[in-house]
Design a protein around this motif. Structure first.
Motif, PDB file in Angstrom:
ATOM      1  N   THR A  99      -7.565 -13.108  11.131  1.00  0.00           N
ATOM      2  CA  THR A  99      -6.700 -12.039  11.629  1.00  0.00           C
ATOM      3  C   THR A  99      -7.002 -10.765  10.855  1.00  0.00           C
ATOM      4  O   THR A  99      -6.968 -10.762   9.618  1.00  0.00           O
ATOM      5  N   PRO A 100      -7.323  -9.700  11.540  1.00  0.00           N
ATOM      6  CA  PRO A 100      -7.585  -8.425  10.842  1.00  0.00           C
ATOM      7  C   PRO A 100      -6.300  -7.885  10.239  1.00  0.00           C
ATOM      8  O   PRO A 100      -5.216  -8.183  10.737  1.00  0.00           O
ATOM      9  N   PRO A 101      -6.411  -7.154   9.138  1.00  0.00           N
ATOM     10  CA  PRO A 101      -5.205  -6.602   8.504  1.00  0.00           C
ATOM     11  C   PRO A 101      -4.519  -5.608   9.432  1.00  0.00           C
ATOM     12  O   PRO A 101      -5.145  -4.688   9.958  1.00  0.00           O
ATOM     13  N   GLY A 102      -3.256  -5.818   9.651  1.00  0.00           N
ATOM     14  CA  GLY A 102      -2.503  -4.955  10.571  1.00  0.00           C
ATOM     15  C   GLY A 102      -2.145  -3.627   9.934  1.00  0.00           C
ATOM     16  O   GLY A 102      -2.169  -3.484   8.712  1.00  0.00           O
ATOM     17  N   PRO A 103      -1.815  -2.650  10.740  1.00  0.00           N
ATOM     18  CA  PRO A 103      -1.462  -1.317  10.211  1.00  0.00           C
ATOM     19  C   PRO A 103      -0.114  -1.303   9.514  1.00  0.00           C
ATOM     20  O   PRO A 103       0.222  -0.360   8.836  1.00  0.00           O
ATOM     21  N   GLU A 104       0.678  -2.378   9.685  1.00  0.00           N
ATOM     22  CA  GLU A 104       1.993  -2.398   9.052  1.00  0.00           C
ATOM     23  C   GLU A 104       1.920  -2.758   7.569  1.00  0.00           C
ATOM     24  O   GLU A 104       2.888  -2.606   6.866  1.00  0.00           O
ATOM     25  N   GLU A 105       0.771  -3.237   7.101  1.00  0.00           N
ATOM     26  CA  GLU A 105       0.622  -3.572   5.689  1.00  0.00           C
ATOM     27  C   GLU A 105      -0.599  -2.883   5.087  1.00  0.00           C
ATOM     28  O   GLU A 105      -1.651  -3.486   4.962  1.00  0.00           O
ATOM     29  N   PRO A 106      -0.502  -1.594   4.740  1.00  0.00           N
ATOM     30  CA  PRO A 106      -1.635  -0.916   4.077  1.00  0.00           C
ATOM     31  C   PRO A 106      -1.691  -1.292   2.603  1.00  0.00           C
ATOM     32  O   PRO A 106      -0.962  -0.751   1.793  1.00  0.00           O
ATOM     33  N   ARG A 107      -2.522  -2.274   2.264  1.00  0.00           N
ATOM     34  CA  ARG A 107      -2.555  -2.755   0.886  1.00  0.00           C
ATOM     35  C   ARG A 107      -3.660  -2.105   0.071  1.00  0.00           C
ATOM     36  O   ARG A 107      -3.498  -1.874  -1.108  1.00  0.00           O
ATOM     37  N   TYR A 108      -4.795  -1.853   0.691  1.00  0.00           N
ATOM     38  CA  TYR A 108      -5.979  -1.495  -0.088  1.00  0.00           C
ATOM     39  C   TYR A 108      -6.160   0.004  -0.276  1.00  0.00           C
ATOM     40  O   TYR A 108      -6.794   0.431  -1.210  1.00  0.00           O
ATOM     41  N   GLU A 109      -5.632   0.798   0.621  1.00  0.00           N
ATOM     42  CA  GLU A 109      -5.798   2.240   0.476  1.00  0.00           C
ATOM     43  C   GLU A 109      -4.458   2.943   0.657  1.00  0.00           C
ATOM     44  O   GLU A 109      -3.657   2.532   1.482  1.00  0.00           O
ATOM     45  N   PRO A 110      -4.187   3.976  -0.124  1.00  0.00           N
ATOM     46  CA  PRO A 110      -2.922   4.710   0.009  1.00  0.00           C
ATOM     47  C   PRO A 110      -2.923   5.519   1.294  1.00  0.00           C
ATOM     48  O   PRO A 110      -3.981   5.774   1.871  1.00  0.00           O
ATOM     49  N   PRO A 111      -1.765   5.938   1.766  1.00  0.00           N
ATOM     50  CA  PRO A 111      -1.716   6.777   2.956  1.00  0.00           C
ATOM     51  C   PRO A 111      -2.439   8.100   2.713  1.00  0.00           C
ATOM     52  O   PRO A 111      -2.419   8.627   1.597  1.00  0.00           O
ATOM     53  N   PRO A 112      -3.096   8.653   3.723  1.00  0.00           N
ATOM     54  CA  PRO A 112      -3.906   9.864   3.530  1.00  0.00           C
ATOM     55  C   PRO A 112      -3.076  11.082   3.152  1.00  0.00           C
ATOM     56  O   PRO A 112      -3.590  12.033   2.602  1.00  0.00           O
ATOM     57  N   SER A 113      -1.776  11.065   3.431  1.00  0.00           N
ATOM     58  CA  SER A 113      -0.939  12.214   3.081  1.00  0.00           C
ATOM     59  C   SER A 113      -0.804  12.351   1.568  1.00  0.00           C
ATOM     60  O   SER A 113      -0.577  13.443   1.065  1.00  0.00           O
ATOM     61  N   MET A 114      -0.952  11.249   0.841  1.00  0.00           N
ATOM     62  CA  MET A 114      -0.834  11.293  -0.616  1.00  0.00           C
ATOM     63  C   MET A 114      -1.972  12.096  -1.226  1.00  0.00           C
ATOM     64  O   MET A 114      -1.769  12.908  -2.124  1.00  0.00           O
ATOM     65  N   GLY A 115      -3.197  11.900  -0.719  1.00  0.00           N
ATOM     66  CA  GLY A 115      -4.334  12.660  -1.225  1.00  0.00           C
ATOM     67  C   GLY A 115      -4.200  14.142  -0.924  1.00  0.00           C
ATOM     68  O   GLY A 115      -4.533  14.991  -1.752  1.00  0.00           O
ATOM     69  N   LYS A 116      -3.702  14.454   0.268  1.00  0.00           N
ATOM     70  CA  LYS A 116      -3.518  15.857   0.635  1.00  0.00           C
ATOM     71  C   LYS A 116      -2.439  16.493  -0.240  1.00  0.00           C
ATOM     72  O   LYS A 116      -2.588  17.627  -0.701  1.00  0.00           O
TER      73      LYS A 116
END
Length: 46
Positions: A6-23
């Protein structure tokens, strides 16, 4: 021997932070650099 992967679902972002944090970090860094330039410029020209 076939295991369904099962591919990792979008409801559990474990490996990368949300892109808004970098911005957000970029804007904070830009603000700090600009404030430092203003303070150092004020000290230099007085």
């Amino acid at each position: 021997m076939s295991t369904p992967e099962t591919p990792p679902g979008p409801e559990e972002p474990r490996y990368e932070p949300p892109p808004s944090m970098g911005k957000l970090f970029g804007w904070i860094l830009l603000f700090v650099v600009a404030a430092l330039a203003v303070v150092l410029g004020g000290i230099y020209f007085t």
